[in-house]
Design a protein around this motif. Structure first.
Motif, short mmCIF file in Angstrom:
data_model
loop_
_atom_site.label_atom_id
_atom_site.label_comp_id
_atom_site.label_asym_id
_atom_site.label_seq_id
_atom_site.Cartn_x
_atom_site.Cartn_y
_atom_site.Cartn_z
N TYR A 1 0.84 -1.19 0.00
CA TYR A 1 0.00 0.00 0.00
C TYR A 1 0.88 1.25 0.00
CZ TYR A 1 -4.21 -2.68 0.89
OH TYR A 1 -5.26 -3.56 0.77
N THR A 2 0.44 2.26 -0.73
CA THR A 2 1.13 3.55 -0.71
C THR A 2 0.60 4.38 0.45
OG1 THR A 2 -0.49 4.68 -2.13
CG2 THR A 2 1.30 3.49 -3.23
N ARG A 3 1.31 5.47 0.74
CA ARG A 3 0.85 6.41 1.77
C ARG A 3 -0.04 7.45 1.09
NH1 ARG A 3 6.94 6.26 4.11
NH2 ARG A 3 7.26 6.34 1.87
N GLY A 4 -1.34 7.29 1.27
CA GLY A 4 -2.31 8.14 0.58
C GLY A 4 -2.71 9.35 1.40
N HIS A 5 -2.50 10.54 0.84
CA HIS A 5 -2.88 11.78 1.51
C HIS A 5 -4.40 11.98 1.48
CE1 HIS A 5 1.35 12.71 0.87
NE2 HIS A 5 1.24 13.82 1.56
N LEU A 6 -4.97 12.32 2.62
CA LEU A 6 -6.35 12.81 2.61
C LEU A 6 -6.36 14.29 2.22
CD1 LEU A 6 -8.04 11.07 5.67
CD2 LEU A 6 -7.86 10.31 3.28
N ASN A 7 -5.48 15.06 2.83
CA ASN A 7 -5.25 16.45 2.42
C ASN A 7 -4.01 16.44 1.52
OD1 ASN A 7 -4.68 19.16 2.13
ND2 ASN A 7 -4.23 19.52 4.28
N PRO A 8 -4.19 16.56 0.19
CA PRO A 8 -3.04 16.44 -0.71
C PRO A 8 -2.27 17.75 -0.83
CG PRO A 8 -5.04 16.72 -1.99
CD PRO A 8 -5.46 16.69 -0.53
N SER A 9 -0.95 17.64 -0.99
CA SER A 9 -0.13 18.84 -1.11
C SER A 9 -0.49 19.64 -2.36
CB SER A 9 1.36 18.46 -1.14
OG SER A 9 1.69 17.69 -2.29
#
Length: 308
Positions: free
Chosen positions: A139-147
């Protein structure tokens, strides 16, 4: 979190101590959304999400607040992150991943901190996700608040805390979900005249699934919704995005290609890499209906449905 506003007036020394304690407690970022209520529409967070096992985090970096997250301590993932959109600027920052000290120690400093290169404090490991949880996990590290939804370098950097991260399959993170984030950015940049409030969260499996032996819970779906109280309608293209309305828009994205298709159907024509990670755009009310079905309680993401 309540701030200590009063001190004994009879003793000057005690007054000073109490005042300093008040300032410190008000600066704390875990325990309440009071210090970062500006990231919610009408300064009111979503209702119906969270329980005794969740922590309200005012995400603080470089001595200021950048967004807010509701963190599920048991699952070691955020249930949602809330932020104010700004037109994209610059590139993805190269920055070390960070953690939230106050999840481990209530009296720790208020700013998020980079993970150390050496051994990690056991209280940190037990209180939240750490980098090793994602290593070799598929699994990747998925941003909820994306940069990419920010122009300020501090806002961008602050998104790289694992309290803003969920396990996300690469087919979602680099595929349809990334496309949706980009479409949302373009739409808001062109048509939202003032603040645009975004809340992005997860829908867990009905029975939790985990990475690294019950360390971090995997979401079955990701969801997102925006609230743009003031928008312009000139020259708006007729697309799926705008047909649903400009003041609010919501979506649910698949994080498991084997999930059933009741919530998000699968486009069988997509390439193998992205197939099964579809994103379905929908109204705010439809999203809240699906969240109610999974969480078991009525949920409101934006105060009064984002009505001015």
């Amino acid at each position: 979190m309540q701030c200590l506003n009063s001190a004994p007036r009879s003793l000057l020394a005690l007054s000073v101590v109490a005042a300093l304690a008040s300032l410190w407690i008000c600066r704390a970022e875990v325990g309440g959304f009071t210090a970062c209520s500006q990231f919610f529409y009408n300064k009111l967070p979503p209702t119906g999400l969270g329980s005794d096992g969740t922590a309200q985090i005012c995400q603080r970096y470089w001595n200021r607040y950048h967004f807010a997250s509701l963190y599920d301590r048991r699952r070691r993932t955020p249930l949602y992150s809330a932020y104010i959109f700004s037109p994209e600027g610059g590139t993805r920052p190269k920055i070390n991943w960070m953690y939230e000290p106050q999840l481990a120690y209530s009296k720790a400093g208020p700013d998020m901190m980079p993970f150390p290169r050496g051994p990690i404090d056991q209280n940190v490991v037990e209180s939240q996700a750490v980098i090793l949880d994602y290593t070799n996990s598929s699994y990747t590290r998925g941003h909820l608040n994306p940069s990419l939804h920010h122009s300020d370098v501090g806002d961008k950097n602050a998104t790289f805390t694992l309290t803003n991260i969920v396990p996300q399959k690469e087919g979602s993170n680099d595929g349809p979900w990334a496309d949706f984030e980009g479409q949302t950015s373009n739409l808001l940049t062109k048509h939202c005249e003032k603040e645009a409030y975004i809340v992005t969260g997860v829908i867990p499996y009905e029975t939790d699934r985990w990475i690294k032996h019950d360390r971090v819970a995997i979401p079955e779906y990701l969801w997102s919704a925006y609230c743009c109280p003031s928008y312009k309608v000139e020259n708006v293209p007729i697309t799926n995005l705008t047909l649903l309305g400009l003041s609010t828009l919501a979506a649910i994205g698949r994080n498991d290609p084997n999930s059933t298709e009741e919530i998000v159907p699968i486009d069988k024509k997509k390439g193998k890499r992205w197939r099964g990670y579809d994103v379905r755009q929908m109204s705010l009310k439809t999203l809240e209906m699906y969240l109610k079905q999974r969480y078991g309680s009525a949920i409101s993401i934006f105060d009064n449905g984002c009505s001015p």
